[in-house]
Structure formats: C-alpha cells, structure tokens
Design a protein around this motif. Structure first.
Motif, PDB file in Angstrom:
ATOM      1  N   ALA A   1       9.070  22.832  -1.251  1.00 40.30           N
ATOM      2  CA  ALA A   1       9.840  21.902  -0.461  1.00 40.30           C
ATOM      3  C   ALA A   1      11.371  22.286  -0.528  1.00 40.30           C
ATOM      4  O   ALA A   1      11.944  22.137   0.484  1.00 40.30           O
ATOM      5  CB  ALA A   1       9.699  20.511  -1.390  1.00 40.30           C
ATOM      6  N   SER A   2      12.042  22.691  -1.604  1.00 42.15           N
ATOM      7  CA  SER A   2      13.624  22.948  -1.640  1.00 42.15           C
ATOM      8  C   SER A   2      13.644  24.425  -0.817  1.00 42.15           C
ATOM      9  O   SER A   2      14.785  24.371  -0.036  1.00 42.15           O
ATOM     10  CB  SER A   2      13.874  23.061  -2.926  1.00 42.15           C
ATOM     11  OG  SER A   2      13.083  24.171  -3.631  1.00 42.15           O
ATOM     12  N   ALA A   3      12.471  25.373  -0.673  1.00 40.33           N
ATOM     13  CA  ALA A   3      13.071  26.128   0.083  1.00 40.33           C
ATOM     14  C   ALA A   3      12.996  26.078   1.606  1.00 40.33           C
ATOM     15  O   ALA A   3      13.822  26.587   2.216  1.00 40.33           O
ATOM     16  CB  ALA A   3      11.969  27.460  -0.272  1.00 40.33           C
ATOM     17  N   LEU A   4      12.021  25.422   1.994  1.00 39.70           N
ATOM     18  CA  LEU A   4      11.785  24.970   3.292  1.00 39.70           C
ATOM     19  C   LEU A   4      12.960  23.913   3.761  1.00 39.70           C
ATOM     20  O   LEU A   4      13.692  24.172   5.022  1.00 39.70           O
ATOM     21  CB  LEU A   4      10.508  24.133   3.521  1.00 39.70           C
ATOM     22  CG  LEU A   4       9.367  25.099   3.314  1.00 39.70           C
ATOM     23  CD1 LEU A   4       7.913  24.168   3.490  1.00 39.70           C
ATOM     24  CD2 LEU A   4       9.292  26.238   4.448  1.00 39.70           C
ATOM     25  N   ALA A   5      13.497  23.110   2.900  1.00 38.29           N
ATOM     26  CA  ALA A   5      14.727  22.318   3.095  1.00 38.29           C
ATOM     27  C   ALA A   5      15.769  23.156   3.445  1.00 38.29           C
ATOM     28  O   ALA A   5      16.756  22.807   4.166  1.00 38.29           O
ATOM     29  CB  ALA A   5      14.983  21.407   2.022  1.00 38.29           C
ATOM     30  N   ALA A   6      16.063  24.298   2.457  1.00 41.02           N
ATOM     31  CA  ALA A   6      17.057  25.325   2.711  1.00 41.02           C
ATOM     32  C   ALA A   6      17.002  25.896   4.048  1.00 41.02           C
ATOM     33  O   ALA A   6      17.866  26.748   4.560  1.00 41.02           O
ATOM     34  CB  ALA A   6      17.119  26.232   1.468  1.00 41.02           C
ATOM     35  N   GLY A   7      15.898  26.243   4.540  1.00 34.94           N
ATOM     36  CA  GLY A   7      15.560  26.939   5.784  1.00 34.94           C
ATOM     37  C   GLY A   7      14.980  28.244   5.541  1.00 34.94           C
ATOM     38  O   GLY A   7      15.276  29.308   6.500  1.00 34.94           O
ATOM     39  N   CYS A   8      14.031  28.373   4.407  1.00 35.52           N
ATOM     40  CA  CYS A   8      13.603  29.520   4.194  1.00 35.52           C
ATOM     41  C   CYS A   8      12.108  29.585   4.270  1.00 35.52           C
ATOM     42  O   CYS A   8      11.565  28.382   3.774  1.00 35.52           O
ATOM     43  CB  CYS A   8      13.866  29.898   2.741  1.00 35.52           C
ATOM     44  SG  CYS A   8      15.799  30.156   2.579  1.00 35.52           S
TER      45      CYS A   8
END
Length: 516
Positions: free
Chosen positions: A154-161
């Motif tokens: 979730a946090s990686a996708l939120a960061a744009g990764c």
C-alpha cells in the motif's frame, strides 16, 4: 531455479491442499520485473494512485468471505482474527489513498532567492519522487496486513512505485487470490495490471533483490532470512535500500511497586499478550524483568493460572512448530531455568503455551544464558527475577534492539509530584535506546495504523530507521530532489509559485496550503 510446484498446506494437519502455482524461473522473474518497471509512469498521476488504493480496498471487502476462508485454511489463524486483519488491511489502503490526496508526504520545500545574503541564496525547490520498482517480501504471521495487500504494498503504491511481491510459502493460495484482486483494481481504474505482480520460490526471492531494476525492498520475517537479503541488497553493484523488520524480544520491566500494587492484573495481561495468535506476533513480550520476593511471586502465580487455561494451538506451519519445541527445550535445559508452565508440543500438530523463569543475575554477563535474550517465536516468554535496580540496569544494557519496550509502574511512581518519579523517569529513559516504541502500563501486541505510529527500532528489530506501519511508511519509497534556479515553465506543477494543485508546502520557512 523455478518450475517446482507450489503447494497450499493445511497447518492443522500438515497435509497438502492443492497446487496453486509454480516457482518463478529466471526468465519469468526478468519478464515480471521489466513489466513492472515499464508501467511505473502510469503511477505519476496521484489521482489514479488514490483511486487504485480505494478500489483495491473495496474489492477486498467484497471478496472478504473468500479471502478469510483461504487465509484460515493456510494459517489456522481463525475467522475472527482474520476478519480484523482484513479490516486493518483495507483501512491501510484507504488511509494511504487519503495521504496521496493530501500530499504532505511530498515534503515540498521552497526557498526563494535572496541576493542580500552572504553568500547569496539561489532559488531552491525540493520535493520527493518515487524510487522505482519495490520488492515486497510477504510475512508469514500476517497473511493480509503484512503480505500481498499489506502495508508495504500500500505504501509503495501510494509513493508511486510498482511492486513485485515475493509470496510467503505458508499462504500461496491467499497470495494468489489477493494479487488477483489488486490487479483487477488496477484494471478498473485504467492502470496497467503489471504495476502489481507476484512471484513464488526461495530462489526467486533472492534474485528479486538483486535485479538491477528493483530500486528498494521491504521485508518482514526472521533475522536469518532478512539479514541474508539485506546483505544481498548491499552487495549489488548499485546497493539499494532494504527496509527489513527482523526479530524482537520486546522487553518488559515490572517495578517492585507495580507488582505489589497489581500483580494479578499484570500476570493476566502478560498471559494474554504473550499467547495472542499463538505467540506469533512480532511484538510479543518475550522477556520480562520482574521482582524477586512476595510481589513477584504473586505475579507468577497469576501468570501461571492464566497461561495454564490457554488451550494448545496450531502454529503457522510445522517447521515453525518444530523450531518452537526445540527452542524452548534448549532454553529450559539451561542451569537455573525453571518452567512453572512448560511450553512445547501440545499434540501432533499443536503447541502449548508456557513460560520460563531465571535469576536475572545469570543474564548480567555473557554466558550460555544469552540464549534467553534471543527471540523464540511462539507462545513463550522468559521471566528474569531481579534482586535490585542494579540487576535491571545490567540486563537492559545487554539487550539487542527491539520494536518495543515496556515498563509497568505503580500509580504513585508515574506521578510527577511523587518521590518515586525520578527513578521511574530514569527507567523509562533507559528503555528508549532499546526500542522504537516505548510503552507505560500496557502491552505491545497491537500496532495502530496512525500517522504517529513507529514500527521499527535498533537492529535487529529493523535494518533502517523508517517505520513499516503508519502513514510515514511511505517515506521509505521516496527520495528527495532539489531544483535550483529552474525556470518556472520547466518546474513540476507541485513546485510552481502559484501552487496549482493546492498542496501543503513550506515556503521560506512558512507553511502554506494547509486548511484550518
């Protein structure tokens, strides 16, 4: 590497349920990572990112019955626990979507030029950009919240990764189900499904962290496995950040006054925390400094009664079960160690909870009892009985890094106006260097997903200073970039003077763009 079948196994019986996948080959891993890398530009749109996260949460809620059934069949964690875990998982996804919309994670800082300074200041504009493809290593003990749809993803996708997830072998069917939901969410919002991918196999996991297009990695698991991957990440021609959560003892100190005041309550609370989820929480209190004497005896009596009422349970897999049984037996065999409630095998497929006691003085210096200062995964804790404050200090000085550290005080010890307060304050401060989260009069199991949460700590609790839980977990997958004297037309919209996106930012030391 690859082609071997991946089986879903019932931990309650040790039998294979079904083949759900095959281990990834070198060629398949290469194709998967390259596809994720090629799709990363699609995540530049923050609106699409937020939509992906919210859609994924909604689809997981819709699939809740199937997800919980699959996870229970592979982990034996039970529908009640897994229902709560799924709610936490979807809550994380929605919380990160809100964070993406709000935008403060970009940490925008603008310093306008000042020619009157000596030396003069140029125009400087700083923000954070995504690192690239993130390798996520799923955890065994949280098949949802720390696995395929969990906080790292979730946090990686939120960061744009984009993310390539290494499935944990304890719940491959659950992993396949969850990744299909996430990929469907991407499709529904018009993003490439290749932004989210799953691979199986030990060798695939090692090669994943070595792949030149992987820009960072997140891991939750054992010290041995995490350290091997951490070393591999550091040994690359271009090293990458490796954010690993490894092992933690989570020490607890019970003052003599606290034991005298509420020994029974502390014993009951400790029993509940150390046996929660069959002792398979990373924040399980695995080591307790408790007083010798009458107050400590009362605490142990309460703990004995509460632990004795705990039914044998199933661990996540038989390998972990065998390691637990062997680990407690080795510890119990040490000189001076007693077992008021003997932990170990509770049956052919289960384990029984228990605890060990040892004089704290045996742990004050290096020796064979150092084994008691290492995490033992499962429903067991070690009670070290101290005779003096000096013994507490000597043992604390020998502890490794931890996720949490806890102190239980009597009511008047926590009162700033009492004579006991200076000693209590010093004790609390002695715990701060040991852990990332310090508690008073509580139990560390249960990690709230909030902006203020920190889930990490000194090594071996973690390999970096970032948190793996809470909204600031997004910072792991970003790096700062400063633009100097760049014409306005060439700046990203986020850094322009007119702030067309209405983002929070710091301009010449003053906060802008925050409502209220």
């Amino acid at each position: 590497m690859g082609a071997a079948p991946v089986w879903s196994v019932d931990p309650r019986t040790g039998t294979r349920r079904e083949q759900v996948a095959v281990e990834a080959t070198v060629e398949e891993l290469e194709k998967t990572v390259r596809a994720a890398h090629a799709a990363r530009a699609a995540l530049a749109d923050r609106t699409a990112r937020a939509a992906l996260l919210r859609t994924a949460a909604g689809l997981l809620d819709e699939a809740a019955e199937h997800v919980i059934e699959a996870a229970d069949a592979e982990t034996a964690l039970g529908p009640v626990r897994l229902t709560g875990e799924l709610a936490r998982t979807t809550g994380q996804l929605r919380a990160f979507a809100d964070a993406v919309d709000e935008g403060s994670f970009l940490d925008i800082r603008i310093g306008r030029p000042d020619a009157d300074r000596t030396p003069p200041w140029p125009d400087l504009r700083r923000w954070r950009i995504p690192l690239g493809v993130v390798a996520v290593y799923a955890a065994s003990n949280f098949p949802l919240a720390f696995s395929v749809p969990g906080g790292d993803t979730a946090s990686a996708l939120a960061a744009g990764c984009p993310v390539v997830i290494k499935a944990h072998p304890d719940h491959p069917a659950t992993s396949e189900l969850c990744v299909s939901v996430l990929r469907r969410a991407a499709h529904q919002v018009g993003l490439p499904e290749d932004l989210i991918a799953l691979v199986h196999g030990f060798d695939a996991g090692v090669e994943l962290v070595r792949h030149p297009l992987v820009a960072a990695a997140g891991f939750t698991g054992s010290v041995r496995g995490g350290r091997a991957l951490f070393d591999a990440a550091a040994a690359r021609p271009v090293p990458i950040p490796f954010h690993g959560e490894l092992g933690s003892l989570n020490p607890v100190v019970v003052t003599e006054a606290a034991a005298a005041e509420r020994a029974e309550g502390i014993g009951i609370g400790l029993a509940g925390s150390m046996t929660l989820g069959e002792g398979q929480f990373c924040t399980k209190p695995g080591f307790v400094l408790a007083p010798a004497g009458d107050a400590g005896d009362r605490l142990l009596k309460s703990l004995t009664a509460a632990v004795s009422e705990t039914e044998p349970g199933v661990m996540l897999d038989h390998r972990m079960r065998d390691a637990f049984v062997a680990g407690v037996a080795e510890r119990a065999a040490l000189d001076g160690v007693e077992t008021p409630v003997t932990p170990g095998a509770g049956g052919e497929h289960t384990v029984s909870a228990g605890f060990l006691t040892v004089p704290a003085g045996l742990l004050a210096t290096e020796g064979p009892h150092d084994l008691l200062l290492e995490e033992c995964f499962g429903p067991v804790t070690v009670i070290a009985r101290y005779e003096s404050r000096a013994e507490i200090e000597a043992v604390l000085a020998r502890l490794p890094g931890n996720l949490t550290a806890t102190v239980h005080l009597a009511g008047d010890e926590a009162d700033a106006d009492s004579t006991g307060f200076p000693a209590a304050a010093e004790l609390l401060e002695s715990l701060v260097p040991l852990a990332g989260r310090v508690l008073v009069d509580g139990w560390p199991t249960g990690v709230a997903v909030t902006p203020a949460q920190y889930h990490g700590g000194p090594y071996p609790a973690a390999t970096s200073t970032f948190t793996s839980v809470g909204l600031t977990a997004i910072e792991r997958w970003l790096r700062p970039v400063t633009y100097q004297s760049v014409p306005a037309a060439l700046l990203p919209p986020e850094l322009r003077d007119d702030n067309p996106l209405g983002l929070p930012r710091l301009v010449d030391g003053r906060q802008e763009g925050l409502e209220g």
